[in-house]
Design an enzyme around this catalytic site. Structure first.
Site, PDB file in Angstrom:
ATOM      1  N   SER A 245       0.863  -1.185   0.000  1.00  0.00           N
ATOM      2  CA  SER A 245       0.000   0.000   0.000  1.00  0.00           C
ATOM      3  C   SER A 245       0.895   1.228   0.000  1.00  0.00           C
ATOM      4  O   SER A 245       2.125   1.111  -0.029  1.00  0.00           O
ATOM      5  CB  SER A 245      -0.886   0.005   1.232  1.00  0.00           C
ATOM      6  OG  SER A 245      -0.075   0.259   2.366  1.00  0.00           O
ATOM      7  N   LYS A 246       0.243   2.367   0.080  1.00  0.00           N
ATOM      8  CA  LYS A 246       1.003   3.625   0.065  1.00  0.00           C
ATOM      9  C   LYS A 246       2.003   3.702   1.216  1.00  0.00           C
ATOM     10  O   LYS A 246       3.038   4.330   1.084  1.00  0.00           O
ATOM     11  CB  LYS A 246       0.037   4.802   0.168  1.00  0.00           C
ATOM     12  CG  LYS A 246      -0.662   5.048  -1.143  1.00  0.00           C
ATOM     13  CD  LYS A 246      -1.274   6.435  -1.183  1.00  0.00           C
ATOM     14  CE  LYS A 246      -2.120   6.556  -2.433  1.00  0.00           C
ATOM     15  NZ  LYS A 246      -3.486   6.962  -2.161  1.00  0.00           N
TER      16      LYS A 246
END
Ligand code: GLU
Length: 474
Positions: A245-246
């Site tokens: 994810s980010k």
């Protein structure tokens, strides 16, 4: 060309990220390896305000990555009528039915089922309504969805080209929705109708879609169509083994482009996220990726995204690629920084290629050609304080370097040997170590304490600039 066809079908709900790009790349490598066609379909049925921007980002990212498509981009939103037509056919064939259960009622039922620790599945309330009941409700304009009539017993089994045989018991598959109450087709219906109409034979997509596959197989069967080959790709995790994810710095592909990664190294790196060639080699050219790619080499185990590894791949590729090949990228960087000059394309091209060759061995990102290369392209650069403190603190350099500059000015040939012989003779004459001059000169010429070989630097800087910079010590 074979009659095989693959597709990449992103939903433009965000920018194209690593996971989507890996799916696109694997489809593309498979297509190139097998002589299959590659279809690009944008699944844009969830209208978002920024849809156009997202679509642009997806297309830009694919182009940057070097992924080409044979057909499309098709837009799923333009095919809604077709999806609705198929849903109506299924309804008429008794393979789908109207469901009038309200959202509130379903939420209520779901809640009580979960509170009993059961997994909720639509209970089939409307499955066996008779014609008359259905007509009545429709006449009363009661809101309804169309549901697929899934078989009640048995199981769905399919051979996944990566994960092997996968079996789902019908008990866990509900009568899923095909068309929502606002007449919008659902993902399952749209994806299957489009894949059939577009002649897709191989579906290669992320493992997060495995649970969707049995429902989609049911639809293929209900429509009397051949079920395509499925290959699901392992998940991509961050170094902490949680889903990428980010948080892991996994940003949009265009961010990697803008940070100065080469598409060549990004492709190579992405290809190894879940796939490995038979011989386990890591550095592969595009031709090798294409010729060696096979679904057999795709692993079931989760892949790990390691940005340090990406950076390492990038520095390796930068040092391997020829200056000529790197030139367009460096040109883009120079333009972006306002340093590009038109004669870099003509009479200064040989010089520019030499500068690229000199810098590429130390570069990790394309931006390093600017960070490290600035003193070659401009006189307007800073001298790093640390470098100054380390290598210019010897007072004697105040006179020695300008004196060296005067000597260098007298050279009629300004080559590697000429400059080196002169500097060393000067050091001998002054009874000092050549290193003192070399380190000091490096700081004045490049602003840094670490740079390529000083004589290479001098020669590429040219006699005038070298002399001027050495003369201006304080
Ligand atoms: N549009 C779906 C997604 O972006 C992909 C559908 C599919 O590959 O079947 O996740």
């Amino acid at each position: 060309m074979s009659d095989m066809k693959v597709r990449f079908a992103p939903s433009p709900t965000g920018n194209l990220h690593v996971g989507g790009a890996r799916t696109a790349l694997f489809n593309w490598l498979f297509a190139k390896n097998q002589g299959a066609k590659f279809v690009l379909r944008i699944e844009d049925t969830d209208p978002t305000r920024s849809r156009d921007l997202m679509v642009k980002n997806i297309l830009d990212s694919l182009r940057w990555l070097g992924i080409t498509w044979d057909e499309g981009p098709f837009f799923q939103s333009e095919r809604l009528k077709r999806h609705q037509k198929i849903a109506t056919d299924l309804l008429e064939d008794g393979k789908a039915y109207h469901c009038f259960c309200s959202v509130e009622l379903l939420a209520e039922k779901r809640k009580s089922s979960t509170s009993l620790g059961k997994v909720w599945k639509y209970d089939g309330t409307c499955r066996d309504l008779n014609q008359e009941q259905v007509q009545n409700m429709l006449q009363q304009k009661k809101k309804s969805v169309l549901r697929f009539k899934s078989p009640v017993r048995g199981s769905i089994c399919f051979e996944d080209k990566v994960f092997g045989d996968i079996v789902h018991q019908m008990e866990v598959i509900e009568d899923f929705v095909l068309v929502r109450s606002d007449s919008k087709p659902t993902y399952h219906l749209g994806v299957v109708v489009d894949d059939i109409d577009m002649g897709v034979t191989h579906i290669i997509r992320g493992a997060d879609h495995i649970s969707n596959t049995p429902k989609q197989i049911l639809l293929y069967r209900a429509m009397g169509k051949t079920v395509p080959v499925f290959a699901h790709l392992p998940l991509i995790l961050g170094l902490d083994k949680t889903r990428l994810s980010k948080r892991h710095g996994a940003s949009a592909l265009t961010t990697y482009r803008d940070k100065g990664y080469l598409p060549e190294s990004f492709r190579n790196f992405l290809a190894l996220l879940g796939w490995a060639p038979d011989d386990g080699s890591e550095h592969l050219l595009d031709e090798e990726l294409i010729s060696q790619f096979s679904l057999k080499g795709v692993s079931k185990s989760n892949a790990v995204f390691d940005v340090d590894k990406l950076q390492w791949f990038n520095s390796q590729k930068l040092s391997i690629l020829t200056a000529e090949k790197l030139l367009p990228y460096v040109k883009t960087e120079l333009k972006r920084s306002g340093l590009w000059q038109t004669h870099y394309n003509s009479e200064k091209k040989v010089w520019l290629l030499k500068v690229i060759d000199l810098l590429k061995v130390r570069a990790r990102l394309l931006s390093d050609f600017i960070d490290q290369g600035l003193p070659f392209f401009s006189d307007d650069f800073e001298i790093e304080i640390k470098a100054k403190e380390k290598f210019l603190k010897d007072e004697s350099l105040r006179t020695l370097l300008p004196e060296l500059a005067v000597r260098l000015k007298t050279l009629s040939q300004f080559g590697l040997e000429d400059t080196e012989v002169l500097l060393r003779a000067f050091a001998d004459e002054k009874r000092i170590k050549a290193g003192l001059l070399i380190n000091g000169a490096r700081v004045l010429l490049t602003g840094k304490s670490v740079a390529p070989g000083i004589f290479d630097v001098m020669v590429l800087m040219g006699q005038n600039r070298t002399v001027n910079r050495l003369a201006k010590i304080y």
